[in-house]
Write an enzyme that holds these catalytic residues in place. Structure first.
Site, short mmCIF file in Angstrom:
data_model
loop_
_atom_site.label_atom_id
_atom_site.label_comp_id
_atom_site.label_asym_id
_atom_site.label_seq_id
_atom_site.Cartn_x
_atom_site.Cartn_y
_atom_site.Cartn_z
N THR A 194 -15.82 -5.08 10.89
CA THR A 194 -15.00 -4.20 11.78
C THR A 194 -14.13 -5.16 12.65
O THR A 194 -14.72 -6.00 13.36
CB THR A 194 -15.93 -3.69 12.81
OG1 THR A 194 -16.84 -2.54 12.20
CG2 THR A 194 -14.94 -2.61 13.59
N ASP A 208 -19.26 4.02 16.79
CA ASP A 208 -18.05 4.65 16.12
C ASP A 208 -18.15 6.03 15.95
O ASP A 208 -19.01 6.60 15.59
CB ASP A 208 -17.74 3.97 14.70
CG ASP A 208 -16.35 4.23 14.17
OD1 ASP A 208 -15.33 4.29 15.15
OD2 ASP A 208 -16.33 4.43 13.05
N ASP A 211 -11.86 -0.26 11.09
CA ASP A 211 -13.45 0.21 10.66
C ASP A 211 -13.28 0.04 9.18
O ASP A 211 -13.42 1.05 8.57
CB ASP A 211 -13.80 1.36 11.49
CG ASP A 211 -15.38 1.29 10.99
OD1 ASP A 211 -15.93 0.40 11.22
OD2 ASP A 211 -15.88 2.67 10.96
N THR A 268 -11.23 7.23 12.59
CA THR A 268 -9.96 7.37 11.95
C THR A 268 -9.07 8.15 12.87
O THR A 268 -9.44 9.48 13.07
CB THR A 268 -10.12 7.85 10.46
OG1 THR A 268 -11.00 6.56 9.88
CG2 THR A 268 -8.79 7.53 9.84
N GLN A 278 -20.63 4.07 0.83
CA GLN A 278 -20.77 5.02 1.85
C GLN A 278 -21.28 6.33 1.36
O GLN A 278 -22.16 7.01 1.73
CB GLN A 278 -19.61 5.15 2.59
CG GLN A 278 -19.62 6.24 3.59
CD GLN A 278 -18.27 6.56 4.39
OE1 GLN A 278 -17.22 5.87 4.03
NE2 GLN A 278 -18.24 7.38 5.43
N GLU A 290 -9.48 1.87 7.97
CA GLU A 290 -9.54 2.88 9.09
C GLU A 290 -8.80 2.55 10.32
O GLU A 290 -9.32 1.88 11.06
CB GLU A 290 -10.83 3.43 9.32
CG GLU A 290 -11.55 4.29 8.07
CD GLU A 290 -12.98 4.88 8.38
OE1 GLU A 290 -13.40 5.74 7.73
OE2 GLU A 290 -13.63 4.60 9.59
N GLU A 325 -8.04 2.85 14.13
CA GLU A 325 -8.91 3.49 15.26
C GLU A 325 -8.25 2.76 16.44
O GLU A 325 -7.78 1.75 16.27
CB GLU A 325 -10.43 3.09 15.01
CG GLU A 325 -10.80 3.73 13.62
CD GLU A 325 -12.45 3.96 13.55
OE1 GLU A 325 -13.07 3.71 14.63
OE2 GLU A 325 -12.89 4.18 12.40
N HIS A 384 -8.60 14.38 10.39
CA HIS A 384 -9.35 13.44 9.57
C HIS A 384 -10.89 14.11 9.32
O HIS A 384 -11.08 13.90 8.14
CB HIS A 384 -9.77 11.86 10.42
CG HIS A 384 -10.75 11.22 9.38
ND1 HIS A 384 -10.29 10.45 8.36
CD2 HIS A 384 -12.02 10.55 9.90
CE1 HIS A 384 -11.18 9.93 7.90
NE2 HIS A 384 -12.63 10.06 8.99
N LYS A 399 -20.10 0.27 5.93
CA LYS A 399 -19.12 -0.10 6.98
C LYS A 399 -19.75 -1.28 7.82
O LYS A 399 -18.80 -1.64 8.35
CB LYS A 399 -19.69 1.34 8.16
CG LYS A 399 -19.15 2.49 7.93
CD LYS A 399 -17.62 2.93 8.06
CE LYS A 399 -17.48 4.38 7.86
NZ LYS A 399 -16.11 4.84 8.06
N GLU A 452 -7.59 9.62 2.75
CA GLU A 452 -6.95 10.87 3.22
C GLU A 452 -5.45 10.72 2.37
O GLU A 452 -5.06 11.57 2.06
CB GLU A 452 -6.64 11.16 4.57
CG GLU A 452 -8.02 11.41 5.45
CD GLU A 452 -7.58 11.60 6.97
OE1 GLU A 452 -7.09 12.47 7.26
OE2 GLU A 452 -7.92 10.48 7.41
#
Length: 390
Positions: free
Chosen positions: A244, A113, A220, A333, A227, A186, A188, A120, A240, A347
């Protein structure tokens, strides 16, 4: 039983003749026989049956339980199969999409990833390092990434159990253990490798099309509290690796030819192996949409990504690491410059929440412009949050 071909699709359907993504499916009458299908509107073309009926030399690659044999065959075969599919659309080889069971379309070899959106990375850096520089010194010199866990890449529609782990808020004297309280999404874009490469031989930018088979959407999932405590100094791990999610459909890379676009202007000189000046435009004009429980929360533009998928591939192999059939690497992201273009809750809420609650369902969709006003679709990726175990 297979149905007759759907002669016409609704206007604007993103899964028309210019898209033709691949997946793997089974039917109720043959639940033990997964094989390759091609999505066409709200139907699945039984590619294995159609190829056999038309005497295709590639029928054996399609009557398989994953896309890996087709992907490993190389770009010349990918193009040949894709060129034959339009003739198969006229035959009685279709199943309604809602009457088949879809499966993880490929066997995942490795999962990497990246962190390729400047928006981001800047937004996250300001949240994680409020008193320091938003971007790390290396960010504009190389595509930052981490190796994830291939064994927890799951099919769209798979429920995601809220993970537990260590957490430590700044004011806490010691870490605590428990379910993540800051579960995030996230949005992606993923790239699936078909043709492998040799260990010790870097893959140059110019060979991107020779190795990447197709494109899919990725969520993700991220436990921000786990984290935040674990990621220094080695990076993402348990925050993480619990899940996924990927789409059930892999859209061939060649389907996006009309959506290729130049990446944003780079503010720093690039080393030769990453320098794409004068190359085919490396960006792709994908328009993503993120919904939570059916409500749109963001529309991130993939065209805004600073690092391209070709540069990510080149960097991933420049030290001699090999590509394997079934490798998945994701963009990181996807975020843009506007408040409604941010690809994660970190965000969107400036790190304050609210975060994902048990029962929330997250869906990511996307399309790209195609020839003659057509839309090129990517299969959606959906997941619902379940309470923690125990």
């Amino acid at each position: 039983m297979a149905q007759h071909s759907p002669r016409e699709l609704p206007e604007g359907d993103p899964f028309g003749a210019h898209t033709l993504p691949y997946g793997v499916f089974t039917t109720s009458d043959e639940p033990g026989r997964p094989r390759v299908g091609v999505r066409y509107g709200a139907y699945v073309l039984d590619a294995a049956a159609a190829a056999a009926a038309h005497g295709s030399a590639y029928a054996g690659l399609l009557d398989r339980p994953s896309l890996n044999p087709l992907m490993a065959a190389g770009r010349a075969v990918w193009q040949a199969v894709r060129s034959e599919i339009p003739a198969w659309l006229e035959g009685p080889y279709f199943h309604p999409l809602d009457e088949v069971t879809l499966h993880l379309p490929f066997e995942v070899a490795d999962y990497v990833d990246f962190y390729a959106s400047e928006y981001h990375a800047t937004n996250a850096g300001r949240i994680f390092r409020p008193n320091g520089e938003a971007l790390t010194p290396n960010w504009k010199h190389l595509p930052i990434g981490y190796h994830g866990r291939a064994g927890t890449v799951v099919l769209s529609g798979t429920d995601v159990v809220r993970p537990s782990g260590q957490r430590k808020a700044p004011a806490d004297a010691l870490p605590t253990f428990g379910p993540s309280q800051r579960l995030d999404l996230e949005a992606e874009v993923g790239f699936v490798v078909g043709t492998p490469s040799r260990t010790g031989t870097p893959v140059p930018l110019a060979d991107f099309r020779e190795h990447v088979f197709g494109v899919c959407l990725v969520n993700d999932w991220s436990a921000r509290d786990i984290q935040g405590w674990e990621y220094v100094p080695l990076g993402p791990f348990l925050g993480k690796s619990f899940a996924t999610s990927v789409s059930a459909w892999i859209t061939p890379l060649d389907a996006f030819d009309h959506a290729r676009t130049a990446p944003p202007e780079r503010s720093h000189p690039l080393l030769p192996y990453l320098d794409d000046a004068g190359s085919e435009p490396g960006g792709i004009d994908l328009r993503l949409e993120v919904t939570i429980n059916g409500e749109t929360v963001s529309r991130p533009p993939f065209s805004a990504m600073y690092w391209t998928a070709a540069q990510q591939m080149a960097h991933m192999t420049v030290n001699g690491a090999s590509l394997r059939t079934g490798d998945l690497y994701a963009s990181g992201t996807v975020s843009g410059p506007e408040p409604d273009q941010l690809g994660c809750l970190l965000e969107l809420t400036q790190g304050k929440g609210p975060w994902l609650a048990d029962g929330d369902e997250v869906t990511i969709t996307a399309w790209a412009p195609g020839p003659d006003g057509a839309r090129i679709g990517l299969g959606e990726v959906t997941g619902r949050v379940l309470p923690p175990v125990g």
